[in-house]
Design a protein around this motif. Structure first.
Motif, PDB file in Angstrom:
ATOM      1  N   GLY A  21      10.754  -0.336  -7.904  1.00 13.64           N
ATOM      2  CA  GLY A  21      12.122   0.363  -8.347  1.00 13.64           C
ATOM      3  C   GLY A  21      12.690  -0.415  -9.650  1.00 13.64           C
ATOM      4  O   GLY A  21      13.918   0.008  -9.900  1.00 13.64           O
ATOM      5  N   GLY A  22      11.999  -0.991 -10.292  1.00 14.03           N
ATOM      6  CA  GLY A  22      12.403  -1.511 -11.470  1.00 14.03           C
ATOM      7  C   GLY A  22      12.955  -2.890 -11.269  1.00 14.03           C
ATOM      8  O   GLY A  22      13.641  -3.627 -12.319  1.00 14.03           O
TER       9      GLY A  22
ATOM     10  N   ARG B 284       0.921  -1.147   0.016  1.00 11.42           N
ATOM     11  CA  ARG B 284       0.045  -0.010  -0.067  1.00 11.42           C
ATOM     12  C   ARG B 284       0.864   1.277  -0.107  1.00 11.42           C
ATOM     13  O   ARG B 284       0.641   2.249  -0.719  1.00 11.42           O
ATOM     14  N   ARG B 285       2.130   1.186   0.754  1.00  6.72           N
ATOM     15  CA  ARG B 285       2.893   2.513   0.936  1.00  6.72           C
ATOM     16  C   ARG B 285       3.454   2.815  -0.408  1.00  6.72           C
ATOM     17  O   ARG B 285       3.565   3.801  -0.850  1.00  6.72           O
ATOM     18  N   LEU B 286       4.026   1.603  -1.055  1.00  5.77           N
ATOM     19  CA  LEU B 286       4.548   1.812  -2.449  1.00  5.77           C
ATOM     20  C   LEU B 286       3.411   2.208  -3.268  1.00  5.77           C
ATOM     21  O   LEU B 286       3.923   3.020  -4.250  1.00  5.77           O
ATOM     22  N   GLN B 287       2.454   1.803  -3.234  1.00  4.02           N
ATOM     23  CA  GLN B 287       1.338   2.160  -4.382  1.00  4.02           C
ATOM     24  C   GLN B 287       1.091   3.450  -4.327  1.00  4.02           C
ATOM     25  O   GLN B 287       0.941   4.425  -5.216  1.00  4.02           O
ATOM     26  N   GLN B 288       0.882   4.089  -3.159  1.00  3.61           N
ATOM     27  CA  GLN B 288       0.777   5.547  -2.859  1.00  3.61           C
ATOM     28  C   GLN B 288       1.976   6.149  -3.351  1.00  3.61           C
ATOM     29  O   GLN B 288       1.581   7.464  -3.716  1.00  3.61           O
TER      30      GLN B 288
ATOM     31  N   GLU C 111      13.317   3.700  -1.205  1.00 10.48           N
ATOM     32  CA  GLU C 111      12.479   4.688  -0.513  1.00 10.48           C
ATOM     33  C   GLU C 111      13.568   5.885  -0.023  1.00 10.48           C
ATOM     34  O   GLU C 111      13.420   6.732  -0.094  1.00 10.48           O
ATOM     35  N   GLU C 112      14.729   5.146   0.750  1.00  7.92           N
ATOM     36  CA  GLU C 112      15.626   6.049   1.304  1.00  7.92           C
ATOM     37  C   GLU C 112      16.847   6.647   0.132  1.00  7.92           C
ATOM     38  O   GLU C 112      17.550   7.654   0.479  1.00  7.92           O
ATOM     39  N   LEU C 113      16.981   6.246  -1.004  1.00  9.69           N
ATOM     40  CA  LEU C 113      18.022   6.621  -1.715  1.00  9.69           C
ATOM     41  C   LEU C 113      17.660   6.756  -3.160  1.00  9.69           C
ATOM     42  O   LEU C 113      18.550   7.134  -4.067  1.00  9.69           O
ATOM     43  N   HIS C 114      16.639   6.076  -3.518  1.00  7.59           N
ATOM     44  CA  HIS C 114      16.252   5.911  -4.885  1.00  7.59           C
ATOM     45  C   HIS C 114      17.343   5.074  -5.666  1.00  7.59           C
ATOM     46  O   HIS C 114      17.609   5.293  -6.822  1.00  7.59           O
ATOM     47  N   LEU C 115      17.854   4.202  -5.062  1.00  7.94           N
ATOM     48  CA  LEU C 115      18.666   3.063  -5.465  1.00  7.94           C
ATOM     49  C   LEU C 115      18.197   1.888  -5.808  1.00  7.94           C
ATOM     50  O   LEU C 115      17.220   1.219  -4.969  1.00  7.94           O
ATOM     51  N   THR C 116      18.267   1.419  -7.077  1.00  8.73           N
ATOM     52  CA  THR C 116      17.900   0.201  -7.469  1.00  8.73           C
ATOM     53  C   THR C 116      18.910  -1.013  -7.227  1.00  8.73           C
ATOM     54  O   THR C 116      20.046  -0.957  -7.661  1.00  8.73           O
ATOM     55  N   ALA C 117      18.341  -1.762  -6.084  1.00  5.98           N
ATOM     56  CA  ALA C 117      19.301  -2.687  -5.661  1.00  5.98           C
ATOM     57  C   ALA C 117      19.188  -4.193  -6.672  1.00  5.98           C
ATOM     58  O   ALA C 117      18.472  -4.962  -6.206  1.00  5.98           O
TER      59      ALA C 117
ATOM     60  N   LEU D 245      18.975  11.188  -1.146  1.00  8.28           N
ATOM     61  CA  LEU D 245      18.634  10.679   0.365  1.00  8.28           C
ATOM     62  C   LEU D 245      17.285  11.231   0.885  1.00  8.28           C
ATOM     63  O   LEU D 245      17.259  12.514   0.562  1.00  8.28           O
ATOM     64  N   THR D 246      16.560  10.690   1.348  1.00 11.75           N
ATOM     65  CA  THR D 246      15.187  11.011   2.030  1.00 11.75           C
ATOM     66  C   THR D 246      14.911  11.017   3.284  1.00 11.75           C
ATOM     67  O   THR D 246      14.088  11.224   3.724  1.00 11.75           O
ATOM     68  N   GLU D 247      15.856  10.143   3.869  1.00 12.61           N
ATOM     69  CA  GLU D 247      16.085   9.978   5.409  1.00 12.61           C
ATOM     70  C   GLU D 247      17.437  10.296   5.805  1.00 12.61           C
ATOM     71  O   GLU D 247      18.337   9.903   5.483  1.00 12.61           O
TER      72      GLU D 247
END
Length: 186
Positions: free
Chosen positions: A24-25, A7-11, A108-114, A149-151
């Motif tokens: 994130g792909g 739900r959080r990701l869909q939002q 969420e925290e870095l927009h990094l695709t792991a 960075l988001t946090e």
């Protein structure tokens, strides 16, 4: 049924498919609520403390071309390890396993695709919120300057020795003490 994480990701507009998840792909296959192969405990104290944990988390030791990337946690008294440098990550949410958590948290925290990660150890954050953390090594070609960075208060790449001279979250210090992978970077 949609999990809290979904739900959080869909939002946030992140694409979620029923099976497998796409965050994130990156395609993340569900693994029956657990990491496919559980990594070893960091040491005996973690194995003994694992029976009394208050939940699970997933943390990423992010390795970029510039070194080990850490973030400076917010200086808020109600969060674990305020004002300390630490790994990226967070709590395993309902319906997730640690693999899914680390992919979500890094996005969420870095927009990094792991896309390349491997579990290293399990460690109990005894001085923090008491969670059993699965620590992953995440190797990326992305430079810290390109991460969003988001946090936290900031992020920076360190050599392993430089990182160990910082004020670190205790579990992070224990992980870096054992991690040999970046001693030659920078």
């Amino acid at each position: 049924m949609t999990s809290d994480a979904e739900r959080r990701l869909q939002q946030r507009g992140v694409s979620i498919q029923d099976e497998p998840d796409v965050i994130g792909g990156v395609t993340v296959e569900p693994v029956d609520g657990a990491v496919a192969e559980l990594p070893p405990y960091l040491d005996r104290q973690d194995e003994l403390a694992a029976g009394d944990v208050r939940g699970q988390g997933a943390m990423a030791l992010v390795v970029s071309p510039e070194g080990i990337v850490l973030h400076l946690r917010d200086d808020k008294s109600w969060i674990p390890h305020p004002g300390c440098w630490s790994l990226f990550g967070g709590a395993v949410e309902d319906g997730e396993n640690p693999d899914q958590t680390i992919v979500r948290e890094l996005w969420e925290e870095l927009h990094l695709t792991a896309s390349e990660y491997r579990p290293l150890w399990r460690v109990v954050d005894a001085e923090g919120d008491g969670r059993l953390l699965t620590v992953f090594e995440v190797v990326t070609s992305m430079l810290p300057a390109d991460m969003v960075l988001t946090e936290g208060q900031g992020l920076r790449a360190f050599s392993r020795d430089e990182a160990l001279r910082q004020r670190l979250a205790p579990f992070c210090r224990r992980v870096l003490d054992r991690y040999p992978g970046c001693s030659g970077i920078r």
